[in-house]
Design an enzyme around this catalytic site. Structure first.
Site, short mmCIF file in Angstrom:
data_model
loop_
_atom_site.label_atom_id
_atom_site.label_comp_id
_atom_site.label_asym_id
_atom_site.label_seq_id
_atom_site.Cartn_x
_atom_site.Cartn_y
_atom_site.Cartn_z
CB CYS A 1 -0.97 -0.04 1.17
SG CYS A 1 -1.97 -1.54 1.10
CG HIS B 1 -1.91 4.49 5.30
ND1 HIS B 1 -1.96 4.39 3.93
CD2 HIS B 1 -1.93 3.22 5.77
CE1 HIS B 1 -2.00 3.10 3.59
NE2 HIS B 1 -1.99 2.38 4.69
CE LYS C 1 -6.04 4.28 2.48
NZ LYS C 1 -5.04 5.30 2.82
#
Lengths: 264, 401
Positions: free
Chosen positions: B165, B293, B322
């Protein structure tokens, strides 16, 4: 075009009939060498990791360990560039077969070991390395692309780098696609010029074009035909013969021209 | 710590994800916190979870001359390349510099393994892949970059970074080194990952997939929602595009801790952050926004929230996007780099979408709602399996001239 200069401080090699660059030199001289063990010993890995590690991790750790030992460097201080054209093909075969039959039964360990950076991940855990680490691929040009990346890190960051290039043999229906019929791995510690002992000085230049076909004695030709990582022989064979030049593909239309000099 | 580097111009960029095709759809979704997540309708067997699926991939076959590269991942790459005039920008760069002087560095986690999975579901009577899928170039992880190199007519240094990732964040570093060393004049960087059984059932086996839309940094987060995306950027020397946003720096570091769990103190993540600031010549208090992240996994968010708290004051705003896009894995680095560039361009701090109850471990930096303010400098974090960490630093166009 601009050039890069690095020194090669250590080399590792694991092939079907050879372990290390000295074995390669003997094979090129027509001298038989003892066949290596069936499974790379990968002594750098802790015993419990060694038992469970997939073959791709063992192969990469074996050649990396050889190269680092020869360099005399601390593995924790080496930035890592690991290249493999196909990753762990045994795990890919397992994953795809399991997904086709019983997808909810995929093994969590096999899944996290399936990432392309599993070998460099295990290597950095075993060596306590917090430096930059990467996992690359470039079809049949993975060795040249990886060497270029490693040399860029040496030149841009002025630090030593561990380059590993390895592929395991394929299993299952993918064999026909990947064409990996045997395992091959090599590793090099490359570093900025310094007063440290080195095996060779390597100058690199990029130019458009193709490196041309190779013609090597058995069994090297079979290694090259049977494993993309064996494209590294385009540098390893000249090194073993103490030749002054080598060429390898760094991309589909790009050639890496290498000049080699050896310490007295 | 590394030396400061000369910035590079990000002279063109684009992305395609569950939020839509191209920059306008993404800017709209960021400003309004419009999520692209939907119930899973793509895996070959049922799996109750939410996904960030790109609309229209099925209806966008590759041009006939590229048909040998057909697979979902390369289709998404081609769909992504077709947005925001990106193809024309690369063509102009190729004319200016020459095909051998433009590097192509792309990240992917699983490339076109979806095609390999399909082949195994349709093995023929002899146990071979079906004839239509006997195309060796798509059954290797370099499939994506080799396809894009051919599609764009690029012949410079070309490789695929596959570090899970963090893949398509690290490509900015590969490209910067090549340009700094004079081995390339420009670089196309980016990444593509597509939804496939490997990642859906694989992360499910690791008990990391949420049964509901993911809620990064929520006190009751239950795991990730997997998405897919394509994104690309063109990097050149600053004098070639003086008004463009800039790549100021990057950091890359390794946890040396565990294959699938982050270091408990975020050691590699913090090293990557400190390196990015050093290369950019920035102090932490000069950072206006961080795209985190923020996967909504229990451990990642815990470790990353602590890092934000100890490294930054509250004037530095932070959020994960996300909850809008899902975790697009090997494409997350480029998708979130582009979202960071949009945040800088538009003066929009994206709200940390999906949260109902903020995790009390998150400090005052967290932007729970969308905020409008001037942003000059922003970071993007990307962390991967194998303890592989990357951090990118960008400046708004015109902000550092």
């Amino acid at each position: 075009m601009s050039g890069l200069q690095v020194t090669i401080e250590g080399i590792g090699l694991w092939a079907a009939q050879a372990t290390g660059l000295d074995d390669l030199a003997r094979l090129l001289d027509g001298i038989d060498v003892a066949a290596p063990a069936a499974r790379p010993p990968a002594a750098m890995l802790p015993a419990n990791e060694r038992r469970r590690a997939p073959e791709s991790v063992l192969l990469a750790a074996e050649v990396a360990g050889q190269a680092v030992a020869q360099s005399g460097r601390d593995a924790a201080e080496l930035a890592c560039v690991f290249t493999s054209s196909h990753g762990d093909q045994g795990i890919t075969d397992y994953l795809c077969a399991t997904l086709a039959s019983a997808p909810t039964e995929v093994s969590p360990t096999k899944f996290h070991n399936s990432v392309h950076n599993a070998p460099v991940g295990y290597w950095t855990i075993a060596s306590g390395c917090h430096a930059a680490s990467t996992a690359l691929c470039a079809h049949r040009e993975s060795f040249g692309a990886g060497l270029l990346e490693a040399a860029c890190l040496v030149a841009a960051e002025r630090r030593p780098v561990l380059l590993v290039c390895s592929d395991v043999a394929t299993s299952g229906p993918l064999t026909e696609m990947a064409g990996c019929t045997l395992a091959f791995g090599t590793a090099m510690v490359v570093a900025p010029a310094s007063g440290r002992p080195s095996l060779a000085r390597l100058g690199l230049q990029l130019a458009p074009g193709h490196p041309g076909e190779v013609a090597w004695p058995a069994p090297l030709q079979a290694w090259h035909d049977g494993n993309p990582a064996a494209d590294a022989l385009r540098l390893l064979v000249p090194l073993a013969r103490r030749a002054s030049a080598a060429v390898a593909a760094a991309g589909p239309g790009l050639t890496l021209h290498m000049q080699l000099e050896y310490p007295a | 710590m590394p030396d400061r580097i000369a910035p590079l111009a990000v002279s063109a960029f684009t992305t395609t994800s569950a939020l839509g095709h191209g920059l306008a759809a993404h800017a709209h979704a960021l400003a309004g916190e419009v999520s692209g997540l939907r119930p899973n309708d793509i895996s070959s067997a049922p799996l109750p979870c939410w996904i960030g699926r790109v609309d229209g991939v099925e209806d966008a076959p590759l041009p006939a001359d590229l048909a040998g590269w057909e697979c979902r991942n390369n289709r998404l790459a081609w769909l992504g390349l077709g947005q925001d005039g990106f193809l024309a920008r690369v063509e102009a760069a190729r004319t200016r510099y020459g095909a051998h002087r433009i590097a192509l560095m792309l990240g992917t986690s699983t490339a076109s393994i979806g095609a390999t999975e399909e082949g195994y579901r349709r093995l023929d009577a002899d146990g071979r892949l079906p004839a239509d899928l006997r195309r060796p170039a798509i059954h290797a992880p370099h499939s994506l970059s080799a396809f894009v190199a051919e599609a764009l007519g690029l012949q410079g240094p070309c490789l695929t970074v596959s570090t899970a990732c963090s893949s398509s964040a690290k490509v900015f570093a590969n490209a910067e080194r090549l340009i700094r060393l004079g081995l390339a004049d420009a670089a196309v960087v980016g990444g593509v990952d597509t939804l496939c059984d490997s990642v859906l059932f694989g992360f499910n086996a690791l008990e990391l997939v949420s049964p509901e839309p993911c809620r990064p940094f929520d006190a009751r987060r239950r795991g990730i929602s997997i998405g897919e995306a394509a994104g690309f950027a063109l990097l050149e020397r600053v004098d070639a595009a003086p008004g463009a946003p800039q790549l100021l720096g990057y950091g890359e570091a390794t946890d040396a801790h565990h294959m699938s769990t982050p270091h408990p103190e975020g050691l590699g993540a913090e090293l990557a952050l400190r390196e990015a600031l050093a290369r950019a010549g920035l102090a932490a208090d000069q950072v206006d926004y961080i795209n985190l992240h923020g996967t909504a996994s229990l451990k990642n968010d815990e470790v990353e929230a602590a890092l934000v708290g100890r490294a930054f004051g509250e004037r530095t705003r932070a959020s994960s996007t996300k909850g809008l896009t899902g975790h697009t894995l090997g494409a997350a680095g480029i998708l979130e780099a582009v979202l960071t560039l949009l945040a800088l361009r538009d003066g929009v701090v994206p709200g940390n979408a999906g949260v109902q109850t903020p995790d009390p471990a998150c400090g005052a930096s967290f932007a729970w709602q969308t905020e409008r303010r001037e942003l000059r400098v922003a970071l993007s974090n990307s962390f991967g399996f194998g303890g592989n960490n990357a951090c990118l630093a960008f400046a708004r166009g015109g902000a550092t001239a």
